[in-house]
Scaffold this motif. Structure first.
Motif, PDB file in Angstrom:
ATOM      1  N   ARG A  79       0.326  -1.285  -0.342  1.00 55.22           N
ATOM      2  CA  ARG A  79       0.236  -0.641  -0.130  1.00 55.22           C
ATOM      3  C   ARG A  79       1.093   1.522   0.050  1.00 55.22           C
ATOM      4  O   ARG A  79       1.601   0.981   0.591  1.00 55.22           O
ATOM      5  CB  ARG A  79      -0.282   0.711   0.804  1.00 55.22           C
ATOM      6  CG  ARG A  79      -1.687  -1.624   1.357  1.00 55.22           C
ATOM      7  CD  ARG A  79      -3.010  -0.774   1.975  1.00 55.22           C
ATOM      8  NE  ARG A  79      -2.108  -1.117   3.533  1.00 55.22           N
ATOM      9  CZ  ARG A  79      -2.893  -1.401   4.520  1.00 55.22           C
ATOM     10  NH1 ARG A  79      -4.023  -1.923   4.382  1.00 55.22           N
ATOM     11  NH2 ARG A  79      -2.670  -0.834   5.571  1.00 55.22           N
ATOM     12  N   ARG A 125      -5.632  10.192   4.130  1.00 55.06           N
ATOM     13  CA  ARG A 125      -5.805  10.279   5.344  1.00 55.06           C
ATOM     14  C   ARG A 125      -4.314  10.156   6.720  1.00 55.06           C
ATOM     15  O   ARG A 125      -4.031   8.995   5.745  1.00 55.06           O
ATOM     16  CB  ARG A 125      -6.661   8.575   5.663  1.00 55.06           C
ATOM     17  CG  ARG A 125      -6.749   7.768   6.212  1.00 55.06           C
ATOM     18  CD  ARG A 125      -8.010   7.028   6.212  1.00 55.06           C
ATOM     19  NE  ARG A 125      -9.078   6.470   5.693  1.00 55.06           N
ATOM     20  CZ  ARG A 125     -10.108   6.589   6.761  1.00 55.06           C
ATOM     21  NH1 ARG A 125     -10.244   5.948   7.852  1.00 55.06           N
ATOM     22  NH2 ARG A 125     -11.187   6.506   6.643  1.00 55.06           N
ATOM     23  N   VAL A 140      -3.752   8.160   9.323  1.00 52.78           N
ATOM     24  CA  VAL A 140      -4.210   6.807  10.820  1.00 52.78           C
ATOM     25  C   VAL A 140      -3.521   6.665  12.092  1.00 52.78           C
ATOM     26  O   VAL A 140      -3.963   7.175  13.263  1.00 52.78           O
ATOM     27  CB  VAL A 140      -3.928   5.772  10.044  1.00 52.78           C
ATOM     28  CG1 VAL A 140      -3.749   4.372  10.369  1.00 52.78           C
ATOM     29  CG2 VAL A 140      -4.880   5.317   8.648  1.00 52.78           C
ATOM     30  N   SER A 189     -10.274  -3.180  15.371  1.00 56.35           N
ATOM     31  CA  SER A 189     -10.779  -3.118  14.240  1.00 56.35           C
ATOM     32  C   SER A 189     -10.408  -1.480  13.832  1.00 56.35           C
ATOM     33  O   SER A 189     -11.647  -1.072  13.988  1.00 56.35           O
ATOM     34  CB  SER A 189     -11.752  -3.847  13.736  1.00 56.35           C
ATOM     35  OG  SER A 189     -11.702  -3.463  12.123  1.00 56.35           O
ATOM     36  N   SER A 206      -8.215   0.232  14.397  1.00 54.46           N
ATOM     37  CA  SER A 206      -6.860   1.453  14.852  1.00 54.46           C
ATOM     38  C   SER A 206      -5.660   1.570  14.480  1.00 54.46           C
ATOM     39  O   SER A 206      -5.129   2.670  14.741  1.00 54.46           O
ATOM     40  CB  SER A 206      -7.061   0.930  16.788  1.00 54.46           C
ATOM     41  OG  SER A 206      -6.713  -0.840  16.090  1.00 54.46           O
ATOM     42  N   GLY A 207      -5.134   0.765  13.353  1.00 55.71           N
ATOM     43  CA  GLY A 207      -3.997   1.086  12.817  1.00 55.71           C
ATOM     44  C   GLY A 207      -3.269   0.187  12.710  1.00 55.71           C
ATOM     45  O   GLY A 207      -2.071   0.329  12.670  1.00 55.71           O
ATOM     46  N   LYS A 208      -3.526  -1.024  13.284  1.00 54.88           N
ATOM     47  CA  LYS A 208      -2.780  -2.797  13.588  1.00 54.88           C
ATOM     48  C   LYS A 208      -1.557  -2.295  12.646  1.00 54.88           C
ATOM     49  O   LYS A 208       0.067  -2.823  12.533  1.00 54.88           O
ATOM     50  CB  LYS A 208      -3.210  -3.333  14.223  1.00 54.88           C
ATOM     51  CG  LYS A 208      -3.993  -3.457  15.312  1.00 54.88           C
ATOM     52  CD  LYS A 208      -4.245  -4.220  15.936  1.00 54.88           C
ATOM     53  CE  LYS A 208      -5.673  -4.964  14.808  1.00 54.88           C
ATOM     54  NZ  LYS A 208      -6.407  -4.186  15.195  1.00 54.88           N
ATOM     55  N   THR A 209      -2.634  -2.853  10.756  1.00 54.76           N
ATOM     56  CA  THR A 209      -2.126  -2.948  10.098  1.00 54.76           C
ATOM     57  C   THR A 209      -0.930  -2.090  10.056  1.00 54.76           C
ATOM     58  O   THR A 209       0.226  -2.183   8.901  1.00 54.76           O
ATOM     59  CB  THR A 209      -2.650  -3.307   8.771  1.00 54.76           C
ATOM     60  OG1 THR A 209      -3.857  -4.477   9.267  1.00 54.76           O
ATOM     61  CG2 THR A 209      -2.350  -4.432   7.368  1.00 54.76           C
ATOM     62  N   THR A 210      -1.035  -1.093   9.397  1.00 53.25           N
ATOM     63  CA  THR A 210      -0.064   0.527   9.134  1.00 53.25           C
ATOM     64  C   THR A 210       1.114  -0.030   9.531  1.00 53.25           C
ATOM     65  O   THR A 210       2.274   0.414   9.272  1.00 53.25           O
ATOM     66  CB  THR A 210      -0.892   1.791   9.051  1.00 53.25           C
ATOM     67  OG1 THR A 210      -2.414   1.239   8.529  1.00 53.25           O
ATOM     68  CG2 THR A 210      -0.810   2.864   8.710  1.00 53.25           C
ATOM     69  N   HIS A 238      -5.612 -10.077  18.492  1.00 57.01           N
ATOM     70  CA  HIS A 238      -6.680  -9.592  19.004  1.00 57.01           C
ATOM     71  C   HIS A 238      -6.710 -10.716  20.247  1.00 57.01           C
ATOM     72  O   HIS A 238      -8.013  -9.749  21.368  1.00 57.01           O
ATOM     73  CB  HIS A 238      -7.448 -10.712  17.984  1.00 57.01           C
ATOM     74  CG  HIS A 238      -7.929  -9.239  17.352  1.00 57.01           C
ATOM     75  ND1 HIS A 238      -8.310  -8.140  17.183  1.00 57.01           N
ATOM     76  CD2 HIS A 238      -8.513  -9.499  15.804  1.00 57.01           C
ATOM     77  CE1 HIS A 238      -8.268  -7.007  16.296  1.00 57.01           C
ATOM     78  NE2 HIS A 238      -8.144  -8.069  15.049  1.00 57.01           N
TER      79      HIS A 238
HETATM   80  N1  LIG Z   1      -5.173   1.903   1.423  1.00 57.06           N
HETATM   81  C1  LIG Z   1      -5.661   2.081   1.963  1.00 57.06           C
HETATM   82  N2  LIG Z   1      -5.683   3.782   1.619  1.00 57.06           N
HETATM   83  C2  LIG Z   1      -6.797   4.241   2.939  1.00 57.06           C
HETATM   84  N3  LIG Z   1      -6.646   3.729   3.535  1.00 57.06           N
HETATM   85  C3  LIG Z   1      -7.015   3.346   4.090  1.00 57.06           C
HETATM   86  C4  LIG Z   1      -6.089   2.232   3.430  1.00 57.06           C
HETATM   87  N4  LIG Z   1      -5.848   1.046   4.383  1.00 57.06           N
HETATM   88  C5  LIG Z   1      -6.344   1.672   5.877  1.00 57.06           C
HETATM   89  N5  LIG Z   1      -6.266   2.767   5.636  1.00 57.06           N
HETATM   90  C6  LIG Z   1      -7.851   2.851   6.332  1.00 57.06           C
HETATM   91  O1  LIG Z   1      -6.302   2.573   7.757  1.00 57.06           O
HETATM   92  C7  LIG Z   1      -6.839   2.729   8.842  1.00 57.06           C
HETATM   93  C8  LIG Z   1      -5.943   1.857  10.235  1.00 57.06           C
HETATM   94  O2  LIG Z   1      -6.237   0.394   9.361  1.00 57.06           O
HETATM   95  P1  LIG Z   1      -5.332  -0.975   9.527  1.00 57.06           P
HETATM   96  O3  LIG Z   1      -5.804  -1.700   8.119  1.00 57.06           O
HETATM   97  O4  LIG Z   1      -4.060  -0.171   9.576  1.00 57.06           O
HETATM   98  O5  LIG Z   1      -6.078  -1.235  10.635  1.00 57.06           O
HETATM   99  P2  LIG Z   1      -6.311  -2.011  11.514  1.00 57.06           P
HETATM  100  O6  LIG Z   1      -6.052  -2.269  13.640  1.00 57.06           O
HETATM  101  O7  LIG Z   1      -4.932  -3.298  11.345  1.00 57.06           O
HETATM  102  O8  LIG Z   1      -7.516  -2.599  11.560  1.00 57.06           O
HETATM  103  P3  LIG Z   1      -8.359  -4.628  11.760  1.00 57.06           P
HETATM  104  O9  LIG Z   1      -8.014  -5.534  12.829  1.00 57.06           O
HETATM  105  O10 LIG Z   1      -9.316  -4.741  10.615  1.00 57.06           O
HETATM  106  O11 LIG Z   1      -6.768  -5.815  10.690  1.00 57.06           O
HETATM  107  C9  LIG Z   1      -8.303   2.535   9.077  1.00 57.06           C
HETATM  108  O12 LIG Z   1      -9.436   3.736   8.410  1.00 57.06           O
HETATM  109  C10 LIG Z   1      -8.439   1.921   7.791  1.00 57.06           C
HETATM  110  O13 LIG Z   1     -10.043   2.650   6.853  1.00 57.06           O
END
Ligand SMILES: Nc1ncnc2c1ncn2[C@@H]1O[C@H](COP(=O)(O)OP(=O)(O)OP(=O)(O)O)[C@@H](O)[C@H]1O
Length: 257
Positions: A11, A43, A45, A65, A67-71, A205
């Motif tokens: 991404r 956006r 994050v 879900s 909250s930004g973990k994957t980011t 989780h």
């Molecule tokens: N490619 C993207 N472009 C724009 N916004 C994004 C993108 N990927 C994620 N987001 C946004 O970033 C925020 C955090 O997403 P992220 O995937 O990091 O959360 P997460 O905590 O890993 O969620 P989950 O537990 O559902 O996997 C969310 O609001 C999501 O909509």
């Protein structure tokens, strides 16, 4: 505002490097991230993120879900490029290829193109033995020559874990690497990852699993770290309270290895 663009594995993401801050470097296997804003075009994050991970730490990244973990994990993986193996949120297997080939892929960059082509057509005994050994660790040795797409979701997730084990790099970044497994299997897989990789950064989780396998717990809430504490100082209820999980210790099972 000056921003530097970077391309993590899947991404487009940017960080704010205003005031000279930004992603900083890395000593040994430690990871240091110091950034005002991290996100995607349009956006933000993660905000005011200052995070150092020392060699040998096993960090559980938790939070609701979105909250930004994957980011955050994308960022950690990008900063640890070349030193980290990855278990992505989706198993990301080539469904038509065998389990063997999907696991062997972890080491393609360590062989010549010719060797890789030969292995694609006719795997050598040594490669098969090495892949079988890691599959054995996740209970999948009998499936070695089945097409990956024929496996169940939990089996595919274990193939993805086996690929990371086979990769063998010192840091393991795992985005919910046991989400499709039952608590007993999940606990066993996390123990394997901890035995193979020096440093773990895992989105999880289940508070009970996190406390059983992590040395440090981070909880994110709307892009900010709201809890960063040694696992031994926490009870499942503390973690659940930090991100408002409905049920502390979701599994109701003691997963300690
Ligand atoms: N490619 C993207 N472009 C724009 N916004 C994004 C993108 N990927 C994620 N987001 C946004 O970033 C925020 C955090 O997403 P992220 O995937 O990091 O959360 P997460 O905590 O890993 O969620 P989950 O537990 O559902 O996997 C969310 O609001 C999501 O909509």
């Amino acid at each position: 505002m000056p921003r530097s663009r970077w391309s993590p594995r899947r991404r487009a993401c940017w960080i704010d490097t205003a005031s000279g801050r930004g992603l900083r470097s890395v000593t040994g296997t430690a990871i240091r991230i110091d950034a005002a804003e991290i996100g995607y075009p349009g956006r933000t994050v993660l905000r005011d993120l200052a995070l150092t991970i020392a060699p040998g730490e096993r960090v559980a990244v938790m939070g609701r879900s979105g909250s930004g973990k994957t980011t955050l994990l994308d960022l950690v993986y990008a900063r640890a490029a070349g030193r980290a193996a990855l278990v992505p949120q989706q198993a990301a297997l080539v469904r038509r290829l065998s389990v063997f080939h999907n696991v062997h892929m972890a080491r393609l960059d360590r062989h010549s193109t010719l060797f890789n082509l030969k292995t694609l057509v006719r795997p050598g005994r040594r490669e098969v033995a090495a892949v079988r050994a890691v599959l054995d660790e996740v209970g999948l040795a009998p499936e070695i020559f089945r097409p990956a797409g024929d496996l169940s979701g939990g089996q595919q997730q274990r193939v993805s874990v086996a690929r990371a084990l086979h990769d063998g790099r010192p840091i393991l970044v795992g985005d919910e690497p046991v989400s499709a497994l039952d608590p007993v299997q999940g606990s066993a897989v996390l123990a394997r990852l901890a035995a193979r990789h020096e440093t773990l950064v895992l989105a999880l989780h289940d508070p009970a699993l996190a406390l059983a396998h992590a040395t440090r717990v981070l909880v994110l809430d709307r892009g900010r770290i709201v809890l960063d504490a040694p696992a031994r100082s926490l009870a499942p209820a503390d973690v659940a309270a930090a991100y408002g999980a409905a049920e502390p210790g979701a599994s109701g099972h003691d997963p300690r290895p």
